[in-house]
Design a protein around this motif. Structure first.
Motif, mmCIF file in Angstrom:
data_model
loop_
_atom_site.group_PDB
_atom_site.id
_atom_site.type_symbol
_atom_site.label_atom_id
_atom_site.label_comp_id
_atom_site.label_asym_id
_atom_site.label_seq_id
_atom_site.Cartn_x
_atom_site.Cartn_y
_atom_site.Cartn_z
ATOM 1 N N UNK A 1 15.506 16.204 5.511
ATOM 2 C CA UNK A 1 14.203 16.887 5.332
ATOM 3 C C UNK A 1 13.279 16.133 4.375
ATOM 4 N N UNK A 2 13.846 15.610 3.271
ATOM 5 C CA UNK A 2 13.030 14.873 2.295
ATOM 6 C C UNK A 2 12.515 13.582 2.942
ATOM 7 N N UNK A 3 13.405 12.925 3.675
ATOM 8 C CA UNK A 3 13.013 11.685 4.355
ATOM 9 C C UNK A 3 11.899 11.974 5.363
ATOM 10 N N UNK A 4 12.066 13.062 6.092
ATOM 11 C CA UNK A 4 11.051 13.438 7.090
ATOM 12 C C UNK A 4 9.699 13.666 6.425
ATOM 13 N N UNK A 5 9.735 14.302 5.273
ATOM 14 C CA UNK A 5 8.493 14.584 4.537
ATOM 15 C C UNK A 5 7.829 13.272 4.103
ATOM 16 N N UNK A 6 8.625 12.356 3.566
ATOM 17 C CA UNK A 6 8.089 11.061 3.124
ATOM 18 C C UNK A 6 7.526 10.289 4.311
ATOM 19 N N UNK A 7 8.259 10.344 5.410
ATOM 20 C CA UNK A 7 7.828 9.612 6.615
ATOM 21 C C UNK A 7 6.509 10.181 7.131
ATOM 22 N N UNK A 8 6.435 11.496 7.161
ATOM 23 C CA UNK A 8 5.220 12.152 7.674
ATOM 24 C C UNK A 8 4.021 11.802 6.789
ATOM 25 N N UNK A 9 4.256 11.807 5.475
ATOM 26 C CA UNK A 9 3.182 11.439 4.534
ATOM 27 C C UNK A 9 2.734 9.999 4.770
ATOM 28 N N UNK A 10 3.717 9.139 5.038
ATOM 29 C CA UNK A 10 3.411 7.727 5.289
ATOM 30 C C UNK A 10 2.495 7.599 6.500
ATOM 31 N N UNK A 11 2.874 8.299 7.552
ATOM 32 C CA UNK A 11 2.101 8.201 8.800
ATOM 33 C C UNK A 11 0.713 8.817 8.616
ATOM 34 N N UNK A 12 0.667 9.978 7.938
ATOM 35 C CA UNK A 12 -0.624 10.665 7.775
ATOM 36 C C UNK A 12 -1.573 9.915 6.834
ATOM 37 N N UNK A 13 -1.007 9.163 5.879
ATOM 38 C CA UNK A 13 -1.883 8.469 4.931
ATOM 39 C C UNK A 13 -2.197 7.037 5.370
ATOM 40 N N UNK A 14 -1.835 6.679 6.571
ATOM 41 C CA UNK A 14 -2.099 5.317 7.048
ATOM 42 C C UNK A 14 -3.591 5.003 7.098
ATOM 43 N N UNK A 15 -4.378 5.998 7.421
ATOM 44 C CA UNK A 15 -5.819 5.774 7.509
ATOM 45 C C UNK A 15 -6.516 5.832 6.154
ATOM 46 N N UNK B 1 0.842 -1.196 0.000
ATOM 47 C CA UNK B 1 0.000 0.000 0.000
ATOM 48 C C UNK B 1 0.884 1.255 0.000
ATOM 49 N N UNK B 2 0.259 2.369 -0.359
ATOM 50 C CA UNK B 2 0.990 3.634 -0.492
ATOM 51 C C UNK B 2 1.709 4.022 0.805
ATOM 52 N N UNK B 3 0.972 4.013 1.895
ATOM 53 C CA UNK B 3 1.569 4.424 3.175
ATOM 54 C C UNK B 3 2.693 3.469 3.566
ATOM 55 N N UNK B 4 2.475 2.179 3.321
ATOM 56 C CA UNK B 4 3.506 1.193 3.653
ATOM 57 C C UNK B 4 4.760 1.416 2.807
ATOM 58 N N UNK B 5 4.522 1.726 1.543
ATOM 59 C CA UNK B 5 5.648 1.954 0.632
ATOM 60 C C UNK B 5 6.481 3.139 1.104
ATOM 61 N N UNK B 6 5.785 4.220 1.458
ATOM 62 C CA UNK B 6 6.512 5.410 1.928
ATOM 63 C C UNK B 6 7.258 5.099 3.219
ATOM 64 N N UNK B 7 6.610 4.315 4.043
ATOM 65 C CA UNK B 7 7.214 3.953 5.332
ATOM 66 C C UNK B 7 8.494 3.139 5.093
ATOM 67 N N UNK B 8 8.425 2.213 4.139
ATOM 68 C CA UNK B 8 9.587 1.367 3.831
ATOM 69 C C UNK B 8 10.695 2.189 3.167
ATOM 70 N N UNK B 9 10.288 3.034 2.210
ATOM 71 C CA UNK B 9 11.308 3.786 1.470
ATOM 72 C C UNK B 9 12.016 4.785 2.382
ATOM 73 N N UNK B 10 11.281 5.360 3.330
ATOM 74 C CA UNK B 10 11.953 6.293 4.257
ATOM 75 C C UNK B 10 12.948 5.515 5.130
ATOM 76 N N UNK B 11 12.586 4.279 5.480
ATOM 77 C CA UNK B 11 13.519 3.440 6.254
ATOM 78 C C UNK B 11 14.782 3.156 5.426
#
Lengths: 344, 273
Positions: free
Chosen positions: B98-112, B64-74
């Motif tokens: 900063x870019x990683x933080x943005x991706x991570x934040x998007x991942x967390x915010x789009x989890x729902x 899923x999108x949020x999972x992908x962002x979560x993995x890619x930021x890792x």
């Protein structure tokens, strides 16, 4: 046991006197032995650089040692003592200790904060140690002086920034190109400042191409001396593709390189970065060239301005450095007092 | 996994970024040490959270999108951490975080906002090939954009003749250009392979017709084409330096729009993913 220093430096004596008193490294052993035979201090060390000649000593009969040391300097320099005695400084502890810490840290140097002096102090100490002229006091003092110099550099900004035009130009070039080894520097004109900058770049591995319209023979001579190539003025633009740094230093009364010309050069060079250094007054390069992509143009005022700002910045660190040195002198005097029960 | 854990990891990365910044500007060794420790602790927590997710639901972790962002930021932080350990390039960490933080934040915010279940697609070999390459490409582009930002900043300092402490700490333009070009090439190759994987997948499930109506597919092709154009200009030496660096930063904006398009697009093959 008392620590003394006797000597002169660029602040107290002109070069004519300093060069007479200077002690070359090959004479160091002989001079130290001579001081030992004369009974100058119990421990002794000679520090001789182009800016200073100093005798450091630790002993008890200090006044006699100082008299004998002065006589030695007079004999060594073949100058009458009266010719340079008023240029000598004689410092007893704790001022002698503070003085050494300042010298080793480059605070007493002609260029404040320079690092070459640390190596010179270390060499002087190692030589005296090798010739068995140092003992417990000077060993501790000089080892601490090297530590003080190191800690001052890490705790303050005394060594930050380059302070000569040539070194500023080298620093800039190193921020444009990964390394200067193999970088080609074209010099248009044979002005002294341009040659100095070129030499500084060559010391980092750059390759020079010398161009001159009026003084082609001098360009050829310089190219031979610097290990480069002389290029006739008429042909220099055909070599623009090859170069990375372009230094101008001609006596031309007008701009000789226009922005439009530089734009064409950049096309020929496939937009590879070009560092232009205009050392000429009046300027040789149109200031508008600095607006071109990948062109970095600095003139003599820019470089001097940076060097001056760095100098001022280093000088602003002097107060903090003096405070740290005072603390370190206090520590050393404390140790000396404990070891020998001497006055502080 | 509790939402608080995700936020704690984010705060750890953010604090690490602040420490790195403090070190670069004020040259505080202590701040660098704290920055390194915080980065490693957050990375460890990030990795553990991924392992926990997999152990709870054994399947491809970036479906899923949020999972992908979560993995890619890792993966990005892991890459930064390795580069820092290997080459001591702390400036690179600072400009990438900063870019990683943005991706991570998007991942967390789009989890729902997770879309419909992927069903059998979750177990297709093409899922990990497609997403793996796409996210690998994104990692390359993030690294390239960090180098491009550093290049533009260093170039501005040289042009303006106003040097700060960052001037001394950042590497030369040539070094930055070299890294920028390498990461851009890696990113473009992996991203293209990801798109190719997606095409093969669509062909296998006979969805080629519907694929072209998907805004994310269209935008991905466009982004990929623009990236290859930038790379082509750099390779042909028609453009170099500031313009190419600025191009990379601008195209990254387009890549970002591409990423977000499926999350907010009402329809399409990728809708909700």
């Amino acid at each position: 046991m008392e620590v003394w220093v006797l000597g002169l430096n660029h602040k107290t004596a002109p070069v004519e006197v300093r060069e007479r008193l200077s002690i070359p490294s090959h004479q160091l052993e002989e001079c130290l032995k001579s001081l030992e035979i004369r009974g100058v201090f119990r421990e002794r060390l000679l520090l001789s650089t182009c800016n200073r000649t100093e005798i450091y000593g630790a002993g008890l009969d200090s006044q006699n040692s100082i008299r004998l040391a002065k006589e030695f300097l007079s004999e060594h320099s073949r100058l009458a003592l009266s010719d340079f005695e008023n240029r000598l400084y004689v410092l007893s502890q704790p001022d002698s200790v503070t003085h050494l810490f300042s010298v080793a840290s480059g605070l007493n140097s002609m260029v404040v904060g320079e690092t070459e002096i640390i190596g010179q102090v270390k060499e002087a100490y190692l030589a005296a140690h090798r010739f068995q002229q140092t003992g417990k006091v000077l060993n501790a003092l000089f080892q601490r002086s090297l530590k003080v110099a190191k800690s001052l550099r890490s705790q303050t900004d005394i060594g930050t920034g380059k302070v000569s035009v040539a070194s500023v130009a080298v620093e800039l070039a190193e921020k444009i190109f990964e390394r200067l080894k193999g970088v080609r520097v074209m010099v248009l004109g044979t002005g002294e400042m341009a040659v100095q900058v070129t030499k500084a770049m060559i010391s980092k591995g750059a390759l020079p191409l010398m161009v001159s319209k009026r003084h082609y023979e001098r360009a050829q001579h310089l190219a031979g001396e610097l290990g480069g190539e002389a290029v006739p003025y008429e042909a220099y633009e055909t070599r623009i593709k090859e170069i990375d740094v372009f230094i101008t230093s001609t006596e031309a009364p007008l701009v000789i390189i226009r922005a439009e010309q530089a734009r064409l050069w950049m096309k020929l060079r496939h937009e590879r970065p070009l560092f232009l250094i205009d050392m000429a007054v009046p300027r040789n390069i149109d200031q508008a060239a600095e607006k071109l992509d990948n062109v970095y143009l600095y003139n003599i005022d820019d470089l001097e301005g940076i060097a001056d700002r760095n100098k001022a910045f280093r000088e602003s660190q002097l107060e903090e450095c003096s405070r740290l040195i005072r603390n370190q002198t206090g520590f050393f005097m404390g140790w000396l007092g404990k070891e020998f029960g001497e006055r502080r | 996994m509790s939402f608080a854990v995700y936020i704690l990891i984010f705060l750890g990365y953010f604090a690490s970024f602040v420490c790195y910044g403090f070190d670069l500007v004020f040259e505080e060794e202590g701040a660098l040490l704290y920055g390194k420790r915080l980065l490693f602790s957050s990375l460890l927590a990030h990795g553990v959270s991924l392992v926990v997710s997999v152990s709870r639901e054994p399947r491809w972790v970036a479906a899923y999108f949020s999972e992908s962002l979560y993995l890619v930021s890792f993966l990005l932080v892991l890459l930064l951490w390795i580069l820092e350990r290997r080459f001591g390039v702390r400036f690179f960490v600072l400009f990438s975080l900063p870019v990683v933080l943005l991706l991570y934040l998007l991942a967390v915010l789009s989890m729902g906002r997770q879309g419909d279940s992927l069903g059998s697609a979750l177990f297709s070999k093409w899922l990990w090939i497609h997403t793996g390459f796409i996210w690998g490409g994104l990692a390359g582009f993030v690294a390239a954009v960090s180098c491009a930002l550093m290049y533009l900043f260093q170039s501005w300092q040289l042009k303006s003749k106003r040097w700060g402490k960052l001037f001394v700490n950042l590497p030369s333009l040539q070094t930055l250009d070299r890294f920028h070009f390498a990461f851009l090439s890696i990113g473009a190759i992996l991203f293209s392979l990801g798109i190719l994987g997606g095409l093969f997948w669509a062909k296998e499930i006979k969805e080629m017709g519907g694929l072209w109506r998907d805004p994310k597919v269209f935008l991905s092709f466009l982004t990929c084409a623009v990236y290859w154009s930038v790379l082509g200009l750099r390779l042909s030496s028609l453009r170099r330096g500031q313009k190419i660096a600025a191009g990379t930063v601008l195209v990254f904006g387009l890549l970002f729009v591409t990423l977000m398009s499926s999350t907010y697009a009402p329809s399409g093959f990728h809708a909700g993913f």
